[in-house]
Design a protein around this motif. Sequence first.
Motif, PDB file in Angstrom:
ATOM      1  N   PRO A 132       0.874  -1.261  -0.536  1.00 55.42           N
ATOM      2  CA  PRO A 132      -0.034  -0.135  -0.101  1.00 55.42           C
ATOM      3  C   PRO A 132       1.090   1.444   0.464  1.00 55.42           C
ATOM      4  O   PRO A 132       2.358   1.445   0.691  1.00 55.42           O
ATOM      5  N   PHE A 133       0.413   2.193  -0.650  1.00 58.36           N
ATOM      6  CA  PHE A 133       1.658   2.970  -0.248  1.00 58.36           C
ATOM      7  C   PHE A 133      -0.307   4.411  -1.278  1.00 58.36           C
ATOM      8  O   PHE A 133      -0.420   4.546  -1.163  1.00 58.36           O
ATOM      9  N   THR A 134       0.785   6.066  -0.919  1.00 60.43           N
ATOM     10  CA  THR A 134      -0.066   6.865  -1.161  1.00 60.43           C
ATOM     11  C   THR A 134       0.561   8.239  -2.211  1.00 60.43           C
ATOM     12  O   THR A 134       1.881   8.139  -1.874  1.00 60.43           O
ATOM     13  N   LEU A 135      -0.847   8.818  -3.385  1.00 58.72           N
ATOM     14  CA  LEU A 135       0.386   9.470  -4.189  1.00 58.72           C
ATOM     15  C   LEU A 135      -0.338  10.826  -3.937  1.00 58.72           C
ATOM     16  O   LEU A 135      -1.661  10.795  -4.255  1.00 58.72           O
ATOM     17  N   LEU A 136       0.886  11.504  -3.667  1.00 53.70           N
ATOM     18  CA  LEU A 136      -0.018  13.126  -3.770  1.00 53.70           C
ATOM     19  C   LEU A 136       0.981  13.600  -4.759  1.00 53.70           C
ATOM     20  O   LEU A 136       1.934  13.709  -5.480  1.00 53.70           O
ATOM     21  N   SER A 223      -1.006  23.473  -4.388  1.00 53.19           N
ATOM     22  CA  SER A 223      -2.354  22.568  -4.225  1.00 53.19           C
ATOM     23  C   SER A 223      -2.196  21.404  -3.925  1.00 53.19           C
ATOM     24  O   SER A 223      -0.678  20.365  -4.777  1.00 53.19           O
ATOM     25  N   ILE A 224      -2.736  19.799  -2.966  1.00 52.10           N
ATOM     26  CA  ILE A 224      -2.676  18.698  -3.007  1.00 52.10           C
ATOM     27  C   ILE A 224      -3.285  17.809  -3.108  1.00 52.10           C
ATOM     28  O   ILE A 224      -4.241  18.224  -2.986  1.00 52.10           O
ATOM     29  N   GLY A 225      -3.415  16.951  -4.156  1.00 56.55           N
ATOM     30  CA  GLY A 225      -4.459  16.319  -3.912  1.00 56.55           C
ATOM     31  C   GLY A 225      -3.709  14.740  -3.992  1.00 56.55           C
ATOM     32  O   GLY A 225      -2.298  14.348  -4.297  1.00 56.55           O
ATOM     33  N   VAL A 226      -4.367  13.725  -3.372  1.00 53.70           N
ATOM     34  CA  VAL A 226      -4.347  12.446  -2.616  1.00 53.70           C
ATOM     35  C   VAL A 226      -5.074  11.699  -3.293  1.00 53.70           C
ATOM     36  O   VAL A 226      -5.938  11.265  -3.362  1.00 53.70           O
ATOM     37  N   SER A 227      -4.426  10.286  -3.353  1.00 56.90           N
ATOM     38  CA  SER A 227      -4.959   9.246  -3.860  1.00 56.90           C
ATOM     39  C   SER A 227      -4.583   8.290  -3.657  1.00 56.90           C
ATOM     40  O   SER A 227      -2.546   7.705  -3.079  1.00 56.90           O
ATOM     41  N   LEU A 228      -5.090   7.222  -3.020  1.00 56.65           N
ATOM     42  CA  LEU A 228      -4.463   6.295  -1.845  1.00 56.65           C
ATOM     43  C   LEU A 228      -4.387   4.306  -3.293  1.00 56.65           C
ATOM     44  O   LEU A 228      -5.202   3.984  -3.738  1.00 56.65           O
ATOM     45  N   PHE A 229      -3.200   3.360  -2.792  1.00 57.36           N
ATOM     46  CA  PHE A 229      -3.130   2.151  -3.669  1.00 57.36           C
ATOM     47  C   PHE A 229      -3.244   1.736  -2.085  1.00 57.36           C
ATOM     48  O   PHE A 229      -2.356   1.891  -1.234  1.00 57.36           O
ATOM     49  N   PRO A 230      -4.073   0.521  -2.450  1.00 60.28           N
ATOM     50  CA  PRO A 230      -5.309   0.698  -3.715  1.00 60.28           C
ATOM     51  C   PRO A 230      -6.374   0.366  -2.956  1.00 60.28           C
ATOM     52  O   PRO A 230      -7.903  -0.264  -3.895  1.00 60.28           O
ATOM     53  N   ASN A 231      -6.632   1.181  -2.511  1.00 59.90           N
ATOM     54  CA  ASN A 231      -8.175   1.179  -1.732  1.00 59.90           C
ATOM     55  C   ASN A 231      -9.314   2.278  -2.147  1.00 59.90           C
ATOM     56  O   ASN A 231     -10.191   1.933  -2.495  1.00 59.90           O
ATOM     57  N   GLN A 232      -8.592   3.548  -3.638  1.00 56.75           N
ATOM     58  CA  GLN A 232      -9.635   4.011  -4.318  1.00 56.75           C
ATOM     59  C   GLN A 232      -8.392   3.502  -5.712  1.00 56.75           C
ATOM     60  O   GLN A 232      -9.818   3.865  -6.887  1.00 56.75           O
ATOM     61  N   ALA A 233      -7.895   2.311  -6.211  1.00 59.71           N
ATOM     62  CA  ALA A 233      -7.282   2.265  -7.709  1.00 59.71           C
ATOM     63  C   ALA A 233      -6.522   1.330  -8.003  1.00 59.71           C
ATOM     64  O   ALA A 233      -5.418   1.454  -6.745  1.00 59.71           O
ATOM     65  N   THR A 234      -6.326   0.643  -8.525  1.00 58.83           N
ATOM     66  CA  THR A 234      -4.991  -0.375  -8.370  1.00 58.83           C
ATOM     67  C   THR A 234      -4.115  -0.418  -9.962  1.00 58.83           C
ATOM     68  O   THR A 234      -3.013  -0.471  -9.354  1.00 58.83           O
ATOM     69  N   GLU A 235      -5.125   0.423 -11.084  1.00 54.68           N
ATOM     70  CA  GLU A 235      -4.370   0.990 -12.380  1.00 54.68           C
ATOM     71  C   GLU A 235      -3.296   2.155 -11.778  1.00 54.68           C
ATOM     72  O   GLU A 235      -4.489   3.299 -11.553  1.00 54.68           O
ATOM     73  N   LEU A 236      -2.339   2.444 -12.437  1.00 61.72           N
ATOM     74  CA  LEU A 236      -1.232   2.949 -11.680  1.00 61.72           C
ATOM     75  C   LEU A 236      -1.691   4.389 -12.307  1.00 61.72           C
ATOM     76  O   LEU A 236      -1.337   5.453 -12.255  1.00 61.72           O
ATOM     77  N   ASP A 237      -2.788   4.338 -13.999  1.00 57.48           N
ATOM     78  CA  ASP A 237      -3.139   5.246 -14.894  1.00 57.48           C
ATOM     79  C   ASP A 237      -4.101   6.006 -13.687  1.00 57.48           C
ATOM     80  O   ASP A 237      -4.054   7.465 -13.716  1.00 57.48           O
ATOM     81  N   GLU A 238      -4.731   5.206 -13.488  1.00 64.43           N
ATOM     82  CA  GLU A 238      -5.893   5.431 -13.111  1.00 64.43           C
ATOM     83  C   GLU A 238      -6.026   6.116 -11.262  1.00 64.43           C
ATOM     84  O   GLU A 238      -6.261   7.406 -11.069  1.00 64.43           O
ATOM     85  N   LEU A 239      -4.764   5.398 -10.626  1.00 68.01           N
ATOM     86  CA  LEU A 239      -4.352   6.880 -10.171  1.00 68.01           C
ATOM     87  C   LEU A 239      -3.688   8.179 -10.159  1.00 68.01           C
ATOM     88  O   LEU A 239      -4.090   8.823  -8.773  1.00 68.01           O
ATOM     89  N   LEU A 240      -2.616   8.262 -11.107  1.00 68.48           N
ATOM     90  CA  LEU A 240      -2.367   9.379 -11.179  1.00 68.48           C
ATOM     91  C   LEU A 240      -3.400  10.034 -11.705  1.00 68.48           C
ATOM     92  O   LEU A 240      -3.427  11.088 -11.223  1.00 68.48           O
ATOM     93  N   LYS A 241      -4.071   9.678 -12.965  1.00 71.74           N
ATOM     94  CA  LYS A 241      -5.371  10.901 -12.283  1.00 71.74           C
ATOM     95  C   LYS A 241      -6.541  10.781 -11.596  1.00 71.74           C
ATOM     96  O   LYS A 241      -6.538  12.504 -11.273  1.00 71.74           O
ATOM     97  N   GLN A 242      -6.877  10.262 -10.563  1.00 71.42           N
ATOM     98  CA  GLN A 242      -7.413  10.754  -9.423  1.00 71.42           C
ATOM     99  C   GLN A 242      -6.451  11.547  -8.451  1.00 71.42           C
ATOM    100  O   GLN A 242      -7.213  12.231  -7.921  1.00 71.42           O
ATOM    101  N   ALA A 243      -5.149  10.891  -8.354  1.00 72.92           N
ATOM    102  CA  ALA A 243      -4.483  12.052  -7.748  1.00 72.92           C
ATOM    103  C   ALA A 243      -4.457  13.892  -8.453  1.00 72.92           C
ATOM    104  O   ALA A 243      -4.694  14.327  -7.420  1.00 72.92           O
TER     105      ALA A 243
END
Length: 381
Positions: A132-136, A223-243
Amino acid sequence: MSWIYISLILLGMVALVLSLRPTYDICSRNKRLGWNILLFLIVLFILGYGGMLYFQLSQPATGLIYAVISCILCGGGMFVFVVSKLSHKSIIKLEEVADVERHNALHDSLTDLPNRKHILQRMTEYAESQTPFTLLSIDLNNFKQVNDALGHHYGDELLIAVSARFRELLPSNTFVSRMGGDEFALIVNTNEEKAYLHVVDLIHDTLKQPFQVMGYDINVYLSIGVSLFPNQATELDELLKQADIAMYESKKHRQKYVLYRDEFNAGGSEKLVISTGIKAALEREEFELHYQPIVNPDNSIYGAEALIRWPQADGSYISPNKFIGIAEQSVLIGEITAWVLNKSFLDLQEMKKGGFTGCLHINLSAQDLQNDAVYQLYSAI
C-alpha cells in the motif's frame, strides 16, 4: 650474469601478481567466461614463473638462451599487467558513463529529482509487491506569474530551490519526483491517514518561509491532491488521474489538500482535460486576443476591449465561458491574466504605430484583484 636473469623473471612474476587484483575485479563486474579464463591463465603463469625462478636459483646458468627466456618472461608479465590495468580502467570508465546515463534517464535535468519515468517505476514496484502507498499530486499555484513577471531563469531557480527544500526536509519514507513544469508527485510508502497527513503538513511547512531567488523574496503556494493504493485504484494510470483531479479540487477550494472521492469524477475528467490544456496552450501560446471596438455616440473610436479566444485544430473555439470558469477554479486564471496583460501591451504598441489613440479595456477576474503578482506585473508593464 644469472642474477640479471633471475631479476628479470622476478620482475615479470611481480607484474603478474599485480595484475591479479584488476583482473579479479573485472571478473566480479563482468561475468563473461573470457575474463575468468584470463584469471586462471595468470595464476598458471605465476606458477610457471615460480618454477622457472626455482630452476635458475638451483642451476645458475648463463648463455644467450637463458637471456632470451628471461626477457620473454619479463616482457610477458609486464604485458599482462598493462593489459589488465588498462582493461580495468576502461571498464570502470564505461560503467561510470552507463551510471550517468541511467541517472539522467531517471532524473530531471533541472532539479535532479526523480522524473516521471522514475516515479512510475517505483509505483510499479509497489503495485507488483502489493505494498500500500499514498500518491500526492502537487502543483505550484503561482509559478506562471513568477515566470512571466521575472523571467524563465528566475522560474528555473525557484524550481531548483523548491526541490532542494523538499529533498532536505521531507522524511526518508517519501519519494519526491518532478513530473514536469511546476508539477511534482510524491509517494508515501503507506496509505495510513496519519502518515500522509504528516507529510502534507511538512510540505506546507517547508514553504512557509519565502525563497531567496537572485535578490527576490518569493512566496510559493501549492495545492495537493491525494489518492490511495489499492484503496481507490489498482491501475497506476487511474491513480495518477485521481490524484490530479483531487489536486484541482484543492485549487478550487483553496484547501491544504484534498483526498480523491468518486464524486469528483463527475465532470472532473473534462475539467482536468481543459485545465491541462490551458497550461499547454499558455506554453505554446495558442490563445489569441481579439479586439472589439468601443465606439462613442458620434461613432468615433473610443478604445477597444481585449477578448481572449482559444482556437482549436479543427477551426472551432473553446468558449471562454467554459475555460475561464475552470481556470478560476484551478487558479490558472492568474496565468491567463498575466499572458493577456503581456500580449495586450505588445499589441497596443503596434496599434499606436498604426495611429490608434484610444485605450484598451481588459477583463479581470475577482481573483486577480487579490493577486499581488498581477499588481507586480502591471507595475512592470
